[in-house]
Design an enzyme around this catalytic site. Structure first.
Site, PDB file in Angstrom:
ATOM      1  N   LYS A   1      -7.412 -28.117  27.770  1.00 54.00           N
ATOM      2  CA  LYS A   1      -8.819 -28.212  28.192  1.00 54.00           C
ATOM      3  C   LYS A   1      -8.910 -28.687  29.638  1.00 54.00           C
ATOM      4  O   LYS A   1      -9.643 -28.141  30.444  1.00 54.00           O
ATOM      5  CB  LYS A   1      -9.518 -29.200  27.248  1.00 54.00           C
ATOM      6  CG  LYS A   1     -10.923 -28.965  26.979  1.00 54.00           C
ATOM      7  CD  LYS A   1     -11.211 -27.992  25.839  1.00 54.00           C
ATOM      8  CE  LYS A   1     -10.631 -26.633  26.069  1.00 54.00           C
ATOM      9  NZ  LYS A   1     -10.750 -25.687  25.078  1.00 54.00           N
TER      10      LYS A   1
ATOM     11  N   LYS B   1     -12.791 -15.075  28.233  1.00 56.19           N
ATOM     12  CA  LYS B   1     -12.931 -15.693  26.916  1.00 56.19           C
ATOM     13  C   LYS B   1     -12.289 -14.859  25.822  1.00 56.19           C
ATOM     14  O   LYS B   1     -11.668 -15.368  24.915  1.00 56.19           O
ATOM     15  CB  LYS B   1     -14.409 -15.909  26.598  1.00 56.19           C
ATOM     16  CG  LYS B   1     -14.597 -16.641  25.286  1.00 56.19           C
ATOM     17  CD  LYS B   1     -15.834 -17.461  25.260  1.00 56.19           C
ATOM     18  CE  LYS B   1     -15.860 -18.363  24.054  1.00 56.19           C
ATOM     19  NZ  LYS B   1     -14.924 -19.484  24.168  1.00 56.19           N
TER      20      LYS B   1
ATOM     21  N   ARG C   1     -16.542 -12.339  29.629  1.00 55.77           N
ATOM     22  CA  ARG C   1     -15.383 -11.516  29.284  1.00 55.77           C
ATOM     23  C   ARG C   1     -14.555 -11.130  30.503  1.00 55.77           C
ATOM     24  O   ARG C   1     -13.503 -10.495  30.376  1.00 55.77           O
ATOM     25  CB  ARG C   1     -15.856 -10.225  28.585  1.00 55.77           C
ATOM     26  CG  ARG C   1     -16.632 -10.478  27.323  1.00 55.77           C
ATOM     27  CD  ARG C   1     -17.079  -9.181  26.710  1.00 55.77           C
ATOM     28  NE  ARG C   1     -15.953  -8.430  26.192  1.00 55.77           N
ATOM     29  CZ  ARG C   1     -15.467  -8.565  24.966  1.00 55.77           C
ATOM     30  NH1 ARG C   1     -16.011  -9.411  24.130  1.00 55.77           N
ATOM     31  NH2 ARG C   1     -14.440  -7.849  24.565  1.00 55.77           N
TER      32      ARG C   1
HETATM   33  C1  G6P Z   1      -8.625 -17.239  25.522  1.00 56.51           C
HETATM   34  C2  G6P Z   1      -9.627 -18.366  25.660  1.00 56.51           C
HETATM   35  C3  G6P Z   1      -9.190 -19.576  24.844  1.00 56.51           C
HETATM   36  C4  G6P Z   1      -8.964 -19.167  23.401  1.00 56.51           C
HETATM   37  C5  G6P Z   1      -7.944 -18.041  23.296  1.00 56.51           C
HETATM   38  C6  G6P Z   1      -7.903 -17.467  21.894  1.00 56.51           C
HETATM   39  O1  G6P Z   1      -7.470 -17.535  26.215  1.00 56.51           O
HETATM   40  O2  G6P Z   1      -9.790 -18.718  27.019  1.00 56.51           O
HETATM   41  O3  G6P Z   1     -10.192 -20.584  24.901  1.00 56.51           O
HETATM   42  O4  G6P Z   1      -8.523 -20.278  22.664  1.00 56.51           O
HETATM   43  O5  G6P Z   1      -8.318 -16.958  24.159  1.00 56.51           O
HETATM   44  O6  G6P Z   1      -9.128 -16.834  21.637  1.00 56.51           O
HETATM   45  P1  G6P Z   1      -9.688 -16.544  20.213  1.00 56.51           P
HETATM   46  O7  G6P Z   1     -10.967 -15.832  20.472  1.00 56.51           O
HETATM   47  O8  G6P Z   1      -8.686 -15.680  19.511  1.00 56.51           O
HETATM   48  O9  G6P Z   1      -9.884 -17.838  19.508  1.00 56.51           O
END
Ligand code: G6P
Length: 610
Positions: free
Chosen positions: A487, A605, A27
């Site tokens: 990615k 994340k 986090r």
């Molecule tokens: C962050 C993560 C991404 C993710 C996005 C949305 O930026 O690094 O990998 O796609 O948030 O997150 P969520 O938990 O709403 O799918």
């Protein structure tokens, strides 16, 4: 976006804090700290850097055994990463950790400064500590002072708080940011996310908006807004401690890439009835619900938004209803026109993304029905949406999502079939062949693609010495290209752009020089000829081309330097196989470059700030 943890009980709190924080590191990981009771004192240890830095400090100056502590891992918002900005923050009798953003921190800071408070950090968190301390100095009542401070604070927060004179007690409060309470045989816990508490207990209760909790030995109470107290309603999580560990893989991302065939099946099979037709009744969604949807607005961030783009194509193609996809952070500023019969679909792996949550609330305020597709159970987005469908991917720890994205796409595919069937666009036999593809062809195709590791490695070797890379594709493959490019960027730090293959020539092709890597995706048979001519355009300008395409296409010799062939047992198999390939190529590239794959720089994340 910051992780918090707390414990009070009979065991030593320090190792528990360190273990939990190591799980919460996803986090945020730019600084870390703990505060623990040491007799009648509260001692703080905090620093810039990862948990390993704090561990080293603790080895040098160990804490005594403590039965009550709080901890924090930070993703900086107010004030850069530094020792002084690291949490916990102490002001007077109050020591706290915080996840979220206090939006009116400037005016609160000014008012408190006028009262003589001096601040030692640039954080909004220290302001929150000072505000609570100010009320506590007047009332001496922890819950009343938290409540009074909550009335003055704007923004989002989850707090874990220790008060001087309240030995053995941890207080917690939340608005907007997640907070889980848990009960173990040796005491009570709190954390931003249940995965951090899995090594200790499986019994949990999610704190609701604006609730305050008081945890002390043998007693946990939730304080409601009307000042009444209730016992938490404990639930048992089905997650296991192993599900949040690497299980022999070198990275969580690799483990999660490998888990995708199983996760794809788990996300759809409970929603297919004995006749092979979609059945979401266990999610509380009856067949008639799909019939009345006249248009759909998908709202999400990052990869979840990219899954939404895949869903858009499927739902429009199969169910013939208009679908719009919005980036959640833009949604409220330019909300699309949503006539009667619209459904807002929020997609979120974490179930906590602040922008997605704000879009959900906007839709609800405007009376539009909402459906959330969420992985993390009992999270705010899942709870607040009118309807929810869990993706059942299990805990996803790597910051770059793989199985989360994959299962979002599988669920959207099933929803497309459900709407198309409910509106008679497809018959039972056609629907059955889709569900069969999702439960049989897709996992088989994913497993098949996992065997091409050497090829992904070879492709990655061709990328690592370049600053710019392009992914191109048409239709569905443009949507896949966007995820592929994200990615690669997020974990390898190589600049990568996704382009609609036909659009490249309208400007961006000027960036193609001899050797520039271009990866072209082709999962759609009908589009191959056109994509192939776009490949020729870049190849004639010297591009190094990798083709990721169906295995049943007449590929002219010399089209690409490297070709990854995708199984074609069904459309779904081909699309999910392509997803696997793009994830694995990004992984191998980051591995060769020695990047911190599971914890890429500057990222977190769960993004619980707007
Ligand atoms: C962050 C993560 C991404 C993710 C996005 C949305 O930026 O690094 O990998 O796609 O948030 O997150 P969520 O938990 O709403 O799918």
């Amino acid at each position: 976006m910051c992780g918090i943890i707390g414990y009070t009980g009979t065991a030593n709190a320090i190792p528990k804090m360190m273990k939990g924080l190591s799980v919460l590191e996803y986090r945020g990981y730019d600084s870390v700290g703990i505060a623990a009771e040491q007799g009648s004192q509260t001692k703080i240890m905090k620093c810039k850097g990862r948990i390993s830095v704090l561990e080293e400090k603790l080895r040098e100056t160990p804490f005594e055994i403590s039965h009550c502590a709080i901890g924090h891992t930070r993703w900086a918002t107010h004030g850069g990463p530094s020792d002084k900005n690291a949490h916990p923050h102490r002001v007077g009798a109050v020591t706290l950790v915080h996840n979220g953003i206090i939006e009116n921190d400037k005016s609160l800071r000014a008012a408190l400064s006028e009262k003589g408070v001096s601040f030692h950090s640039e954080t909004d968190t220290e302001v929150a500590a000072a505000l609570i301390n100010d009320f506590f100095a007047q009332s001496g009542d922890p819950v009343a002072s938290i409540r009074a401070a909550m009335e003055e604070m704007k923004g989002s927060f989850a707090f874990a708080i220790l008060f001087e004179g309240h030995t053995g007690e941890v207080f917690a409060a939340r608005r907007g940011s997640p907070l889980i309470l848990a009960r173990g045989t040796d005491g009570y816990y709190l954390a931003s996310d249940m995965t951090a508490l899995l090594p200790f207990t499986k019994e949990y209760c999610a704190l609701k908006e604006n609730q305050i909790a008081r945890l002390r030995h043998g007693d946990a109470k939730i304080m409601l807004e009307d000042s009444s107290k209730v016992d938490p309603e404990w639930n048992m999580t089905t997650m296991t401690p192993e599900s949040a560990q690497k299980g022999g893989y070198s990275h969580f991302m690799l483990k999660e890439i490998h888990e995708q065939s199983g996760a794809a099946v788990k996300s759809v099979s409970p929603r297919i009835d004995a006749n092979g037709l979609p059945d979401f009744s266990a999610d509380g969604i009856e067949k008639d619900f799909w019939k009345d949807i006249q248009s759909m607005q998908i709202v999400a961030c990052g990869s979840a938004m990219h899954a939404g783009l895949v869903g858009q194509r499927l739902i429009e193609d199969l169910a013939k209803i208009p679908v719009n996809v919005s980036i959640a952070s833009e949604f409220r500023y330019h909300p699309p026109i949503m006539p009667k019969g619209s459904l807002v679909v929020l997609i979120s792996q974490s179930g906590e993304t602040a922008d997605t949550l704000a879009a959900l609330r906007y839709a609800k305020e405007n009376g539009i029905p909402t459906l959330a597709i969420v992985n993390a159970v009992e999270t705010t987005i899942a709870r607040e949406a009118d309807r929810r469908i869990y993706t059942y991917a299990g805990p996803e720890i790597a910051v770059a999502t793989t199985k989360g994205y994959c299962t979002q796409a599988t669920v959207l595919w099933l929803i497309a079939a459900a709407i198309a069937l409910a509106t008679n666009r497809i018959d039972n036999a056609q629907t059955h062949s889709i569900t069969r593809a999702l439960t049989e062809d897709v996992p088989a195709a994913i497993e098949n693609m996992l065997t091409l590791e050497n090829q992904y490695h070879r492709i990655a070797r061709g990328l690592i010495n370049h600053e710019h890379v392009f992914y191109i594709g048409r239709g569905m493959d443009y949507a896949l290209s966007m995820e592929a490019s994200l990615k690669l960027k997020e974990i390898s730090y190589i600049h990568c752009e996704a382009y609609a293959a036909g659009e490249l020539k309208h400007g961006t092709i000027s960036l193609i020089e001899p050797g520039t890597p271009v990866l072209a995706i082709c999962t759609e048979k009908d589009l191959f000829e056109k994509t192939e001519s776009n490949i020729r355009e870049v190849r004639s300008r010297g591009a190094q081309v990798t083709l990721i395409c169906r295995n049943d296409l007449p590929i002219p010799p010399g089209t690409a330097d490297e070709t990854v062939l995708l199984p074609t047992t069904s459309d779904a198999a081909t699309v999910f196989a392509a997803m696997l390939a793009i994830q694995y190529i990004a992984y191998e590239t980051a591995l060769l470059l020695g990047c911190d794959i599971d914890r890429p720089r500057n990222l977190a994340k769960s993004v619980t700030v707007e």
